[in-house]
Write an enzyme that holds these catalytic residues in place. Structure first.
Site, mmCIF file in Angstrom:
data_model
loop_
_atom_site.group_PDB
_atom_site.id
_atom_site.type_symbol
_atom_site.label_atom_id
_atom_site.label_comp_id
_atom_site.label_asym_id
_atom_site.label_seq_id
_atom_site.Cartn_x
_atom_site.Cartn_y
_atom_site.Cartn_z
ATOM 1 N N SER A 214 0.821 -1.207 0.000
ATOM 2 C CA SER A 214 0.000 0.000 0.000
ATOM 3 C C SER A 214 0.856 1.258 0.000
ATOM 4 O O SER A 214 0.383 2.324 -0.392
ATOM 5 C CB SER A 214 -0.879 0.025 1.246
ATOM 6 N N HIS B 107 -1.184 -2.548 -7.208
ATOM 7 C CA HIS B 107 -1.881 -2.304 -5.937
ATOM 8 C C HIS B 107 -3.392 -2.368 -6.125
ATOM 9 O O HIS B 107 -3.996 -1.453 -6.682
ATOM 10 C CB HIS B 107 -1.449 -0.932 -5.389
ATOM 11 N N ASN C 271 -3.885 6.192 -1.147
ATOM 12 C CA ASN C 271 -3.604 6.202 0.293
ATOM 13 C C ASN C 271 -2.934 7.499 0.743
ATOM 14 O O ASN C 271 -3.103 7.924 1.887
ATOM 15 C CB ASN C 271 -2.774 4.985 0.695
HETATM 16 N N1 NAD Z 1 -6.089 -4.429 3.857
HETATM 17 C C1 NAD Z 1 -6.216 -3.596 2.839
HETATM 18 O O1 NAD Z 1 -7.201 -2.838 2.754
HETATM 19 C C2 NAD Z 1 -5.179 -3.570 1.748
HETATM 20 C C3 NAD Z 1 -5.516 -2.977 0.516
HETATM 21 C C4 NAD Z 1 -4.565 -2.985 -0.532
HETATM 22 C C5 NAD Z 1 -3.308 -3.532 -0.312
HETATM 23 N N2 NAD Z 1 -3.006 -4.076 0.906
HETATM 24 C C6 NAD Z 1 -1.659 -4.655 1.072
HETATM 25 O O2 NAD Z 1 -1.756 -6.052 0.915
HETATM 26 C C7 NAD Z 1 -0.743 -6.691 1.704
HETATM 27 C C8 NAD Z 1 -1.410 -7.725 2.605
HETATM 28 O O3 NAD Z 1 -2.364 -7.064 3.415
HETATM 29 P P1 NAD Z 1 -3.653 -7.832 3.988
HETATM 30 O O4 NAD Z 1 -4.643 -6.775 4.322
HETATM 31 O O5 NAD Z 1 -4.036 -8.971 3.105
HETATM 32 O O6 NAD Z 1 -3.048 -8.383 5.378
HETATM 33 P P2 NAD Z 1 -3.487 -9.634 6.263
HETATM 34 O O7 NAD Z 1 -3.041 -9.329 7.653
HETATM 35 O O8 NAD Z 1 -4.915 -10.011 6.030
HETATM 36 O O9 NAD Z 1 -2.591 -10.825 5.650
HETATM 37 C C9 NAD Z 1 -1.189 -10.813 5.728
HETATM 38 C C10 NAD Z 1 -0.626 -12.094 5.148
HETATM 39 O O10 NAD Z 1 0.805 -12.057 5.323
HETATM 40 C C11 NAD Z 1 1.251 -13.289 5.849
HETATM 41 N N3 NAD Z 1 2.456 -13.041 6.621
HETATM 42 C C12 NAD Z 1 2.578 -12.448 7.832
HETATM 43 N N4 NAD Z 1 3.872 -12.409 8.211
HETATM 44 C C13 NAD Z 1 4.579 -12.999 7.203
HETATM 45 C C14 NAD Z 1 5.950 -13.286 7.024
HETATM 46 N N5 NAD Z 1 6.859 -12.942 7.931
HETATM 47 N N6 NAD Z 1 6.323 -13.906 5.873
HETATM 48 C C15 NAD Z 1 5.410 -14.258 4.935
HETATM 49 N N7 NAD Z 1 4.088 -14.024 5.080
HETATM 50 C C16 NAD Z 1 3.688 -13.395 6.191
HETATM 51 C C17 NAD Z 1 0.080 -13.748 6.728
HETATM 52 O O11 NAD Z 1 0.176 -15.136 6.970
HETATM 53 C C18 NAD Z 1 -1.111 -13.368 5.847
HETATM 54 O O12 NAD Z 1 -1.334 -14.368 4.866
HETATM 55 C C19 NAD Z 1 -0.015 -5.573 2.458
HETATM 56 O O13 NAD Z 1 1.138 -5.223 1.746
HETATM 57 C C20 NAD Z 1 -1.042 -4.437 2.443
HETATM 58 O O14 NAD Z 1 -0.455 -3.171 2.546
HETATM 59 C C21 NAD Z 1 -3.914 -4.128 1.931
#
Ligand code: NAD
Length: 282
Positions: free
Chosen positions: A119, A140, A190
């Site tokens: 993000s 993204h 963002n």
């Molecule tokens: N939540 C949102 O609204 C959103 C929107 C767009 C982009 N993102 C981006 O997407 C990415 C994931 O976010 P999310 O919301 O799915 O988070 P989440 O917390 O739902 O999932 C995170 C994932 O990362 C894995 N993980 C955690 N620590 C790890 C490690 N050390 N090594 C490998 N895997 C690991 C977890 O097992 C899980 O599968 C981030 O970069 C976030 O910025 C999030």
């Protein structure tokens, strides 16, 4: 650069959405989680969601079956070797993502694109731990990925035009609206959204109004589909904090300095919808 097979790493909120979006677009998808059981559970939950859509008449049984048939779940990174594009969507932490990019670079075939769904984090830092910085970019998606039309295609200084073109074509093939943006913390959305969300927390801390009324005001007064606290809970409070910290580290703008309430809630493990407790309880 033809993209037929896509690898998705991470089975959190965004990873599961990305898997469904790419499989719906007719692509072969390999989802990788650190444990096989988590990867399998994620595919099972996509399958459950599709079954609901069949029930509601939004998809046919054949379509749902075909979408699931295109997805395979793995725990071994080397299973991504023959993907044309790999998108990582793991926790918003630069060191974790850098280690993953370095490992991926050694595994994924030559000429394949490696992208991040970050993000806010600097895409160039991920590109530079690989031996293929020209093939690295940001792709993204927005939450929920199955419903939100926008995809930001992030161009680090190292990226080749052909990489950005292929990533843009991939987003279009997924039925999304791609926009191209420079590699700056927060990209477009963002960078503009998070000062607003952070200032909503400031307003709550100052006692200007209660949480429900702030949410009601922004829905009714700005025609937003949800208020700032409901949105923070949807994004995830840990991810929101990581986004604000990355924005503040880059721009030093006080509007990006995360409010103490947010930091304390994350420390308390109240992460929003995903832990069933955040600003609201679920
Ligand atoms: N939540 C949102 O609204 C959103 C929107 C767009 C982009 N993102 C981006 O997407 C990415 C994931 O976010 P999310 O919301 O799915 O988070 P989440 O917390 O739902 O999932 C995170 C994932 O990362 C894995 N993980 C955690 N620590 C790890 C490690 N050390 N090594 C490998 N895997 C690991 C977890 O097992 C899980 O599968 C981030 O970069 C976030 O910025 C999030």
């Amino acid at each position: 650069m033809a993209i037929n097979k896509v690898g998705i790493i991470g089975s959190g909120i965004m990873g599961s959405g990305l898997v469904e979006v790419a499989a719906r677009a007719g692509l072969s998808v390999v989802v990788r989680s650190r444990s096989q059981s988590t990867a399998d559970a994620m595919v099972a939950s996509v399958s459950k969601g599709l079954a609901k859509q069949v029930e509601k008449g939004r998809a046919t049984e054949e379509e749902a079956k075909a979408i699931i048939g295109r997805i395979s779940a793995v725990s071994d990174l080397s299973a991504l070797a023959d993907c044309d594009l790999v998108i990582e969507s793991v926790v918003e932490d630069l060191e974790t993502k850098k280690a993953l990019f370095a490992e991926l670079d050694g595994v994924v075939k030559e000429g394949a694109i490696i992208a991040t769904n970050t993000s806010t984090l600097p895409v160039i830092e991920l590109a530079m731990v690989t031996k293929r910085p020209e093939l690295v970019c940001g792709i993204h998606f927005f939450n929920p990925a199955t419903a939100m039309p926008l995809v930001e295609i992030v161009r680090p200084l190292s990226a080749a035009d052909s990489t950005i073109e292929a990533a843009t074509a991939f987003a279009t093939a997924c039925g999304k609206q791609p926009v191209q943006v420079k590699d700056r913390a927060g990209f477009i959305v963002n960078a503009l959204l998070f000062p607003y969300l952070n200032n909503a927390i400031r307003m709550l801390e100052q006692g200007t109004a209660n949480m429900a009324d702030i949410d009601t005001a922004m829905k009714g007064g700005c025609n937003f589909p949800m208020g700032p606290f409901a949105l923070l809970d949807l994004v995830g409070l840990d991810t929101s904090l990581a986004i604000l910290d990355a924005l503040y580290a880059e721009f030093r703008d006080p509007n990006y300095a995360a409010m103490p309430t947010l930091r304390r809630m994350v420390a308390a493990g109240k992460l929003g919808r995903k832990t069933k407790s955040g600003f609201y309880d679920y």
